[in-house]
Design a protein around this motif. Sequence first.
Motif, PDB file in Angstrom:
ATOM      1  N   ASN A  79       0.803  -0.767   0.796  1.00 50.41           N
ATOM      2  CA  ASN A  79      -0.196   0.101  -0.299  1.00 50.41           C
ATOM      3  C   ASN A  79       0.903   1.635   0.101  1.00 50.41           C
ATOM      4  N   PRO A  80       0.839   2.197  -0.646  1.00 51.90           N
ATOM      5  CA  PRO A  80       0.851   3.460  -0.297  1.00 51.90           C
ATOM      6  C   PRO A  80       2.230   3.868   1.002  1.00 51.90           C
ATOM      7  N   GLY A  81       1.787   2.858   1.605  1.00 44.50           N
ATOM      8  CA  GLY A  81       2.589   3.734   3.166  1.00 44.50           C
ATOM      9  C   GLY A  81       3.550   3.115   2.797  1.00 44.50           C
ATOM     10  N   TRP A  82       3.630   2.193   2.457  1.00 45.37           N
ATOM     11  CA  TRP A  82       5.302   2.028   2.169  1.00 45.37           C
ATOM     12  C   TRP A  82       6.245   2.478   1.769  1.00 45.37           C
ATOM     13  N   GLU A 109       5.809   6.305   2.516  1.00 52.20           N
ATOM     14  CA  GLU A 109       6.159   7.159   2.677  1.00 52.20           C
ATOM     15  C   GLU A 109       6.548   6.355   4.559  1.00 52.20           C
ATOM     16  N   ALA A 110       6.510   5.276   4.359  1.00 56.80           N
ATOM     17  CA  ALA A 110       7.229   4.597   5.681  1.00 56.80           C
ATOM     18  C   ALA A 110       8.904   5.395   5.230  1.00 56.80           C
ATOM     19  N   SER A 111       9.127   4.559   4.296  1.00 60.87           N
ATOM     20  CA  SER A 111      10.501   4.673   3.282  1.00 60.87           C
ATOM     21  C   SER A 111      11.456   6.310   3.306  1.00 60.87           C
ATOM     22  N   ALA A 112      10.788   7.150   3.371  1.00 59.20           N
ATOM     23  CA  ALA A 112      10.689   8.571   3.418  1.00 59.20           C
ATOM     24  C   ALA A 112      11.109   9.046   4.907  1.00 59.20           C
ATOM     25  N   LEU A 113       9.980   8.427   5.195  1.00 56.12           N
ATOM     26  CA  LEU A 113       9.863   8.655   6.957  1.00 56.12           C
ATOM     27  C   LEU A 113      10.902   8.066   7.860  1.00 56.12           C
ATOM     28  N   LEU A 114      10.886   7.082   7.565  1.00 58.91           N
ATOM     29  CA  LEU A 114      12.305   6.154   8.388  1.00 58.91           C
ATOM     30  C   LEU A 114      13.607   6.722   8.009  1.00 58.91           C
ATOM     31  N   PHE A 115      13.962   7.065   6.356  1.00 59.73           N
ATOM     32  CA  PHE A 115      15.218   7.489   5.608  1.00 59.73           C
ATOM     33  C   PHE A 115      15.922   5.684   5.038  1.00 59.73           C
ATOM     34  N   ARG A 116      15.057   5.209   5.103  1.00 57.53           N
ATOM     35  CA  ARG A 116      15.431   3.574   4.872  1.00 57.53           C
ATOM     36  C   ARG A 116      14.407   2.208   4.028  1.00 57.53           C
ATOM     37  N   ARG A 117      14.762   2.394   3.289  1.00 55.74           N
ATOM     38  CA  ARG A 117      13.714   1.116   2.390  1.00 55.74           C
ATOM     39  C   ARG A 117      13.122   1.020   3.389  1.00 55.74           C
ATOM     40  N   ASN A 138      10.284  -2.328   5.317  1.00 53.94           N
ATOM     41  CA  ASN A 138      10.286  -4.164   5.254  1.00 53.94           C
ATOM     42  C   ASN A 138       8.612  -4.104   4.264  1.00 53.94           C
ATOM     43  N   GLU A 139       8.589  -4.244   3.165  1.00 52.60           N
ATOM     44  CA  GLU A 139       7.495  -4.810   2.262  1.00 52.60           C
ATOM     45  C   GLU A 139       6.379  -5.093   3.166  1.00 52.60           C
ATOM     46  N   ARG A 140       6.842  -6.384   4.224  1.00 52.59           N
ATOM     47  CA  ARG A 140       5.803  -7.170   4.988  1.00 52.59           C
ATOM     48  C   ARG A 140       4.639  -6.643   5.672  1.00 52.59           C
TER      49      ARG A 140
END
Length: 237
Positions: free
Chosen positions: A209-212, A214-222, A224-226
């Motif tokens: 979902n789009p949260g992936w 958003e989370a990658s941007a906020l966490l400054f890392r890729r 976890n897709e799961r």
Amino acid sequence: MGNTVYATEIAKVLDRTGSIFKGRVISKGDEGERLPKSKDLDVVLGMESAVVIIDDSVKVWSHHKNNLIIVERYTYFPYSRRRFGLHRPSLLEIDHDERPEDGSLASSLAAIEKIHQSFFSNRSLNEVDVRDIPVSEKENILKGCKVAFSRVFHVGLTNPHLHPLWQSAEQFGAICTYQIDDDVTHVVAVSLETDKVNWAMSTGRYVVNPGWLEASALLFRRANERDFSIMPPPPSS
């Protein structure tokens, strides 16, 4: 944005020995006149080219976006969540805080350490601009990912490449597309009932979902897709 008493007490919590801040805290009222609900680097000693900002809001740093790293808003108390229109239970109510190993604070620290190391690895600090470093770091986070969007944007949107989600994905190194091909690694969707999702499921691609993004941007890392899969859970035995 907090008053001096509040800022000083929070600094004590974050830095019990005083070895980090050493009393260097700028709080509300120290900055002189400014626009309401805005922040500025004018009161910070040093060049803008050597300052990194960590904040949960872009709007208050309208003049210093290139210095800014966005982090997830921390809402521990119920009042904090209600204030920002968030309706799920607060961290206090579920008696659970962010994970110390990979939560927002840990991820922010990791980003700062990378930028710090990169900045001070230059022989001439007068020639390096810290604002250029987050850009190069961002480009590596989703490098190698080709993202196809499926029903994420409104029907009839003529310029999806101008959507913040699309632009954010590209800023973090991903290639974005509306079409599927053999190079697509992720399908970002909000529903399982699309041809792109069916293709991704049949070919072993990630369906998130789009949260992936958003989370990658906020966490400054890729991320976890799961954690952001929209795939149905396996049937229980």
